[in-house]
Design an enzyme around this catalytic site. Sequence first.
Site, mmCIF file in Angstrom:
data_model
loop_
_atom_site.group_PDB
_atom_site.id
_atom_site.type_symbol
_atom_site.label_atom_id
_atom_site.label_comp_id
_atom_site.label_asym_id
_atom_site.label_seq_id
_atom_site.Cartn_x
_atom_site.Cartn_y
_atom_site.Cartn_z
ATOM 1 N N ASN A 97 -9.936 -3.845 1.682
ATOM 2 C CA ASN A 97 -9.738 -3.830 -0.044
ATOM 3 C C ASN A 97 -10.747 -3.571 -0.904
ATOM 4 O OD1 ASN A 97 -6.712 -4.052 0.454
ATOM 5 N ND2 ASN A 97 -7.096 -6.520 0.233
ATOM 6 N N TYR A 103 0.285 -4.985 11.717
ATOM 7 C CA TYR A 103 -0.047 -3.587 11.101
ATOM 8 C C TYR A 103 0.775 -2.699 11.950
ATOM 9 C CZ TYR A 103 -2.963 -4.939 7.183
ATOM 10 O OH TYR A 103 -3.272 -5.164 5.885
ATOM 11 N N HIS A 150 0.880 -1.476 -0.111
ATOM 12 C CA HIS A 150 -0.065 0.050 0.032
ATOM 13 C C HIS A 150 1.026 1.261 0.076
ATOM 14 C CE1 HIS A 150 -3.697 -2.229 0.733
ATOM 15 N NE2 HIS A 150 -3.050 -3.127 1.709
#
Length: 494
Positions: free
Chosen positions: A138, A349, A65
């Site tokens: 997504n 993350y 990303h």
Amino acid sequence: MDLSKFRPSSSYDAPFFTTNTGAPVWNNESALTLGTRGPILLEDYALVEKIATFDRERIPERVVHARGVSAKGFFEVTHDVSHLTCADFLRAPGVQTPLIVRFSTVIHERGSPETLRDPRGFAVKFYTREGNFDIVGNNMPVFFIRDGIKFPDVIHAFKPNPKSNIQEYWRILDFCSHHPESLHTFMYFFDDIGVPVDYRHMEGFGVNTFSFFNKAGKMLYVKFHWKPAREKVMGMSDEEAIRIGGTNHSHATQDLYESIKAGNYPEWKLYVQTMDPADEDRFDFDPLDMTKIWPEDIFPLQPVGRMVLNRNVDNFFAENEQLAFSPAHVVPGIYYSDDKLLQCRIFAYDDTQRHRLGPNFMQLPVNAPKCAHRNNHFDGYMNFMHRDEEVNYHPSKFDPVTNAERYPIPTKVYSACKREKCIIEKQNDFKQPGERYRTFEPDRQERFINRWVKALSEPRITHEIRSIWIDWLSRADESLGRKVAMRLNIRPSI
């Protein structure tokens, strides 16, 4: 003196240049030298600071990303969902919550064209009264793998060849030929929506399964869906992608920015699908398997609210490059599930943001909660929060801070389980891909088949790999496998 009001801000700009310490710079045009042509002096602090700061302007780009664009706006509840969740920001119709969204391409680097075939990220950060809530999703409702331990591998396979730095489909199809569950995502990846027209004409999916809790403590599995309110979901043809990508590698970023600037505010509606955990064994798929969708005829979409993006970011670096999302960021009333890939993402993350931005990335304005917050996370790199405190531990009789009110989380009891590494038992990897293919119109099927033929025609694709994919395509839909095989001059084994 209240030092906090003098924290760095454009509100306190001086009318002249200064160093980072605030000292005036009387000449920002010339370096300090011995004579008009002599060597530069190291004592020219303003020069050294300027160059050293410039050398460090870039931070590590995201592993995935990396290429993205952000916009700000609000979320408004339009339907009563208090029977589903006690999340405060969803408490009643009419409640509005500020938010920021980041759209992105998944695999390619920060400067890559936005016309490449690639999943798109659709991440939303809600600044609620009870902390930040992130839906990190997504534009496709499924993913290539179902277990988080394979995430580095699938990304490595999609990334450029480490020897040549060229992205090659033989690597992708080689890796995924070991994972039949990936076929479902290829039904989206090689479809027309594999290259969205732009971000405004794109759906968003939370992909993972989360949990809702209502005030009574009732738990439901939940999936999140974003659907454009006014725009049609549209993909770009391969020819259009080549033409537009050759002239404007930021076409989707430009479209979003100019649309918001012109007052044409993009809007999406949020829907949820819910499932009672007591029913999860009734179906021919595992509801916590993120390579599977929940059929909408069994689990209808329930409207929740709308998201409107009405402000462009003020600074791209501060509010896009430093913007950090994580599916671990939930609020009371929303929790995780045992989704195996989600369980890995909960750690991964935030950990990548600690590496990329530093351990105090949540202090950055774009990431910081907008509600009152407090903890004893002190010090570390780039800690710029002013802490006028003597007690940085808990509990303490000198500091009356208490624990928050308890809120419901899963109370499932795990018994008679042993430690083991295992796969999801109920795989059924070909039914849903075939069902999706059969929803395509003939011309859409033709484009889909052509993309498979092109990918499987790469010279490095072996006969074994090609045969595996034809077998899987045939299991999904007999005619699909036969057509791909005929064009590759291979006899399918059905």
